[in-house]
Design a protein around this motif. Structure first.
Motif, PDB file in Angstrom:
ATOM      1  N   TRP A 283      10.687  -2.801 -11.631  1.00 58.83           N
ATOM      2  CA  TRP A 283       9.580  -1.870 -11.409  1.00 58.83           C
ATOM      3  C   TRP A 283       9.923  -0.474 -11.929  1.00 58.83           C
ATOM      4  O   TRP A 283       9.094   0.195 -12.553  1.00 58.83           O
ATOM      5  CB  TRP A 283       9.233  -1.769  -9.923  1.00 58.83           C
ATOM      6  CG  TRP A 283       8.679  -2.999  -9.269  1.00 58.83           C
ATOM      7  CD1 TRP A 283       9.170  -3.616  -8.160  1.00 58.83           C
ATOM      8  CD2 TRP A 283       7.529  -3.763  -9.660  1.00 58.83           C
ATOM      9  NE1 TRP A 283       8.405  -4.714  -7.840  1.00 58.83           N
ATOM     10  CE2 TRP A 283       7.385  -4.818  -8.741  1.00 58.83           C
ATOM     11  CE3 TRP A 283       6.614  -3.647 -10.696  1.00 58.83           C
ATOM     12  CZ2 TRP A 283       6.363  -5.754  -8.827  1.00 58.83           C
ATOM     13  CZ3 TRP A 283       5.594  -4.584 -10.796  1.00 58.83           C
ATOM     14  CH2 TRP A 283       5.481  -5.615  -9.870  1.00 58.83           C
ATOM     15  N   ASN A 284      11.153  -0.027 -11.667  1.00 59.20           N
ATOM     16  CA  ASN A 284      11.555   1.307 -12.127  1.00 59.20           C
ATOM     17  C   ASN A 284      11.502   1.409 -13.647  1.00 59.20           C
ATOM     18  O   ASN A 284      11.043   2.426 -14.195  1.00 59.20           O
ATOM     19  CB  ASN A 284      12.972   1.641 -11.644  1.00 59.20           C
ATOM     20  CG  ASN A 284      13.008   2.101 -10.206  1.00 59.20           C
ATOM     21  OD1 ASN A 284      12.059   2.699  -9.710  1.00 59.20           O
ATOM     22  ND2 ASN A 284      14.114   1.851  -9.525  1.00 59.20           N
TER      23      ASN A 284
ATOM     24  N   TYR B  41       6.827   0.600  -3.927  1.00 59.46           N
ATOM     25  CA  TYR B  41       7.863  -0.407  -4.036  1.00 59.46           C
ATOM     26  C   TYR B  41       9.266   0.204  -4.116  1.00 59.46           C
ATOM     27  O   TYR B  41      10.206  -0.336  -3.523  1.00 59.46           O
ATOM     28  CB  TYR B  41       7.612  -1.276  -5.289  1.00 59.46           C
ATOM     29  CG  TYR B  41       6.330  -2.056  -5.197  1.00 59.46           C
ATOM     30  CD1 TYR B  41       6.325  -3.394  -4.832  1.00 59.46           C
ATOM     31  CD2 TYR B  41       5.107  -1.427  -5.422  1.00 59.46           C
ATOM     32  CE1 TYR B  41       5.136  -4.103  -4.715  1.00 59.46           C
ATOM     33  CE2 TYR B  41       3.912  -2.123  -5.308  1.00 59.46           C
ATOM     34  CZ  TYR B  41       3.931  -3.456  -4.947  1.00 59.46           C
ATOM     35  OH  TYR B  41       2.744  -4.139  -4.809  1.00 59.46           O
ATOM     36  N   CYS B  42       9.404   1.310  -4.833  1.00 62.67           N
ATOM     37  CA  CYS B  42      10.732   1.772  -5.242  1.00 62.67           C
ATOM     38  C   CYS B  42      11.182   3.083  -4.630  1.00 62.67           C
ATOM     39  O   CYS B  42      12.320   3.511  -4.881  1.00 62.67           O
ATOM     40  CB  CYS B  42      10.784   1.909  -6.764  1.00 62.67           C
ATOM     41  SG  CYS B  42      10.496   0.354  -7.631  1.00 62.67           S
TER      42      CYS B  42
ATOM     43  N   THR C 269       0.836  -1.192   0.000  1.00 62.94           N
ATOM     44  CA  THR C 269       0.000   0.000   0.000  1.00 62.94           C
ATOM     45  C   THR C 269       0.872   1.243   0.000  1.00 62.94           C
ATOM     46  O   THR C 269       1.786   1.375   0.825  1.00 62.94           O
ATOM     47  CB  THR C 269      -0.932   0.013   1.218  1.00 62.94           C
ATOM     48  OG1 THR C 269      -1.762  -1.148   1.185  1.00 62.94           O
ATOM     49  CG2 THR C 269      -1.820   1.259   1.218  1.00 62.94           C
ATOM     50  N   CYS C 270       0.595   2.143  -0.905  1.00 64.78           N
ATOM     51  CA  CYS C 270       1.339   3.401  -1.027  1.00 64.78           C
ATOM     52  C   CYS C 270       0.980   4.334   0.135  1.00 64.78           C
ATOM     53  O   CYS C 270      -0.052   4.161   0.804  1.00 64.78           O
ATOM     54  CB  CYS C 270       0.977   4.042  -2.368  1.00 64.78           C
ATOM     55  SG  CYS C 270       1.902   5.525  -2.781  1.00 64.78           S
TER      56      CYS C 270
ATOM     57  N   ASN D  64       9.903   3.387   1.025  1.00 71.56           N
ATOM     58  CA  ASN D  64       9.174   2.126   0.964  1.00 71.56           C
ATOM     59  C   ASN D  64      10.012   0.923   0.571  1.00 71.56           C
ATOM     60  O   ASN D  64       9.530  -0.220   0.652  1.00 71.56           O
ATOM     61  CB  ASN D  64       7.996   2.268  -0.005  1.00 71.56           C
ATOM     62  CG  ASN D  64       6.942   3.220   0.521  1.00 71.56           C
ATOM     63  OD1 ASN D  64       6.562   3.131   1.684  1.00 71.56           O
ATOM     64  ND2 ASN D  64       6.484   4.129  -0.313  1.00 71.56           N
ATOM     65  N   ILE D  65      11.251   1.132   0.149  1.00 70.11           N
ATOM     66  CA  ILE D  65      12.117   0.002  -0.202  1.00 70.11           C
ATOM     67  C   ILE D  65      12.267  -0.985   0.959  1.00 70.11           C
ATOM     68  O   ILE D  65      12.234  -2.209   0.735  1.00 70.11           O
ATOM     69  CB  ILE D  65      13.482   0.509  -0.702  1.00 70.11           C
ATOM     70  CG1 ILE D  65      13.340   1.099  -2.109  1.00 70.11           C
ATOM     71  CG2 ILE D  65      14.532  -0.605  -0.698  1.00 70.11           C
ATOM     72  CD1 ILE D  65      14.577   1.802  -2.623  1.00 70.11           C
ATOM     73  N   PRO D  66      12.416  -0.548   2.212  1.00 69.80           N
ATOM     74  CA  PRO D  66      12.529  -1.530   3.299  1.00 69.80           C
ATOM     75  C   PRO D  66      11.321  -2.463   3.394  1.00 69.80           C
ATOM     76  O   PRO D  66      11.481  -3.680   3.600  1.00 69.80           O
ATOM     77  CB  PRO D  66      12.659  -0.662   4.554  1.00 69.80           C
ATOM     78  CG  PRO D  66      13.258   0.601   4.059  1.00 69.80           C
ATOM     79  CD  PRO D  66      12.637   0.835   2.711  1.00 69.80           C
ATOM     80  N   ALA D  67      10.119  -1.918   3.229  1.00 69.68           N
ATOM     81  CA  ALA D  67       8.924  -2.767   3.293  1.00 69.68           C
ATOM     82  C   ALA D  67       8.909  -3.767   2.144  1.00 69.68           C
ATOM     83  O   ALA D  67       8.504  -4.931   2.315  1.00 69.68           O
ATOM     84  CB  ALA D  67       7.662  -1.903   3.248  1.00 69.68           C
TER      85      ALA D  67
END
Length: 323
Positions: free
Chosen positions: A242-243, A186-187, A174-175, A191-194
């Motif tokens: 993703w990027n 995601y990127c 979830t953003c 949020n990278i740790p999650a």
């Protein structure tokens, strides 16, 4: 002597620069965003103090400022002159009104931070393509866009929220905006740790040098271990996928000749973040593949863009320079 100012409100720091009519920076200041906030007013006060100090360094009074460009990360309300920040834990921060009162001028031009970023790229760079994108991959993800030489703002000044492209149809993360599956979820650095923890659990918790269960685990750890730890390398590989998908969407939407990339995640990890985007675009893009490069202005690109906005009456177009 007339002076012009640029202000950048980020999630961590406030920056201000003061320049002469030729755009030569004569004074600057930078300070952290105040911690432990209950309202946005201390942030406004920090902005005003930062601008005062930049004026002092430029040997100018705030009243000598002809115009101010203001850049802020978050959802703008240009009518009220406020921002709802994305990375500061307050509802709103008043911007244009208090700044206009300080400098005694109503020429205060408000932009999203990424819009200011693309203005900074076009105004200050040796090459100024009319069709380009400034993409930030930092605590969040967003883009400033120029098409046919015009900066895309949108009716509410909030165009460019490409970080909220839905890239994962399963929507497993979830953003920060509250919706699922977004590129930023995601990127982005926040949020990278999650995402790393999600991949770690999916892989039945393989051995890794990452401090993945520790409270201070962050994106820096992932990139620092990527060349020596198989799991960290896997995370970086998935981020690259993703990027590249997100950037391909930007290319198809706006047809840029150049994508200039900034933000801490990209600036500090070009080989692991930007190079993989370059490598993958040929396989994803059905139109022209743009040049993808790091911004040459580093962390200052946004405040430089805010300054360029002040110098051009808000347009950012070098042809409108009022010096």
């Amino acid at each position: 002597m007339a002076r012009y100012a640029g202000v950048d409100l980020g999630g961590t720091n406030v920056r201000a620069v003061v320049a002469d009519a030729d755009g030569e920076i004569r004074g600057s200041d930078k300070r952290p965003v105040p911690p432990d906030l209950s309202t946005g007013l201390p942030v406004t006060d920090a902005i005003l103090d930062c601008l005062r100090e930049a004026c002092l360094a430029a040997n100018a009074s705030p009243g000598a400022i002809e115009a101010v460009g203001v850049a802020a990360a978050g959802r703008l309300d240009p009518t009220e002159g406020i921002v709802e920040p994305t990375n500061i834990a307050v509802d709103t921060v008043p911007l244009t009104g208090p700044i206009a009162n300080l400098v005694d001028s109503d020429r205060v031009h408000l932009h999203k931070d990424v819009a200011a970023g693309v203005i900074g790229e076009r105004y200050h760079a040796e090459r100024n393509p009319d069709d380009m994108v400034y993409l930030t991959i930092s605590s969040g993800i967003g883009a400033g866009v120029t098409v046919d030489g015009s900066v895309l703002k949108g009716w509410d000044s909030n165009a460019g929220e490409v970080g909220h492209y839905a890239v994962d149809p399963e929507g497993r993360l979830t953003c920060g905006c509250g919706h699922d599956g977004h590129w930023e979820a995601y990127c982005s650095g926040a949020n990278i740790p999650a995402y790393a923890r999600l991949l770690w659990n999916d892989a039945d918790r393989p051995a890794t040098a990452l401090p993945i269960d520790e409270e201070g685990f962050d994106a820096v750890d992932v990139f620092a271990h990527a060349r020596e730890d198989a799991f960290a390398e896997r995370v970086v590989e998935r981020l690259a996928e993703w990027n590249a998908m997100g950037v391909a969407g930007v290319v198809h939407a706006y047809a840029p000749l150049v994508i200039s990339v900034g933000g801490a995640v990209a600036l500090n990890n070009e080989e692991l973040v930007v190079d993989p985007i370059r490598d993958r675009l040929d396989d994803l893009v059905m139109t022209n593949v743009p040049e993808v490069r790091l911004t040459e202005f580093g962390d200052d690109v946004v405040v430089r863009g805010a300054l360029a906005s002040a110098l051009t009456g808000g347009t950012g177009d070098p042809a409108d320079h009022r010096g």
